[in-house]
Design a protein around this motif. Sequence first.
Motif, short mmCIF file in Angstrom:
data_model
loop_
_atom_site.label_atom_id
_atom_site.label_comp_id
_atom_site.label_asym_id
_atom_site.label_seq_id
_atom_site.Cartn_x
_atom_site.Cartn_y
_atom_site.Cartn_z
N PRO A 35 0.45 -1.51 -0.14
CA PRO A 35 -0.24 -0.02 0.01
C PRO A 35 0.55 1.40 -0.04
N THR A 37 1.62 4.67 1.22
CA THR A 37 1.03 6.02 2.60
C THR A 37 1.83 7.79 2.15
N ARG A 90 -8.24 1.68 -5.40
CA ARG A 90 -8.28 1.18 -3.90
C ARG A 90 -8.51 -0.64 -3.50
N GLU A 94 -7.00 0.02 1.33
CA GLU A 94 -5.64 0.29 1.47
C GLU A 94 -5.57 1.43 -0.49
N TYR A 153 -3.11 11.03 -3.70
CA TYR A 153 -3.59 10.14 -3.04
C TYR A 153 -4.67 11.03 -1.75
N PRO A 163 -9.53 5.00 2.96
CA PRO A 163 -9.28 4.46 4.30
C PRO A 163 -8.19 5.87 5.96
N ALA A 166 -2.31 6.05 7.03
CA ALA A 166 -1.43 5.56 8.00
C ALA A 166 -0.28 6.40 8.96
#
Length: 166
Positions: A35, A37, A90, A94, A153, A163, A166
């Motif tokens: 994923p 981040t 997605r 995630e 993002y 989501p 993170a």
Amino acid sequence: MGSINPSVLHWGTTIGTLFMALMVILIRVKASERPVTVRKILIPPMGMATGFFMFVVPQVRFPLWWALAAFAAGWLIFAYPLIATTKFHRRDGEIFATRSKSFAFILLGLLLIRTLLHEFIDLYVSVPQSGGLFFILAFGMILHWRWFMWRRYKAILAEPGAPEPA
């Protein structure tokens, strides 16, 4: 201390750059399996920024307008192929980067352009200066690409059902 033959230095940097490009391709392929981040988006340009320490060495320095032109070329021209091929999706709550079949070709094409430009630029500046110029060009390219990735993002996170970061 002896000096290094400029043609040996040029071929060494070209081979080193080719090796680094292949490593980037392999890393990007593996990264698409994990994923995305914010940290993974922002760390590469932050790590690359340490390369500006090369300008402590007087032989690498050049006029500020050269640096601005190199940065602008990276930001305005060379970043767009990377931006155009960077997509997110997605999966299981995630966000992942979608693999692009053209990424490796784009990266190798950019390397070819860099090598051809290097031949031209070496007629006017020293090898250390051209290294500095291409570093700034690459930094502008990576910074714009990663800025785009960060914005995209964040937009995906803002969509319903996204989501938490993170």
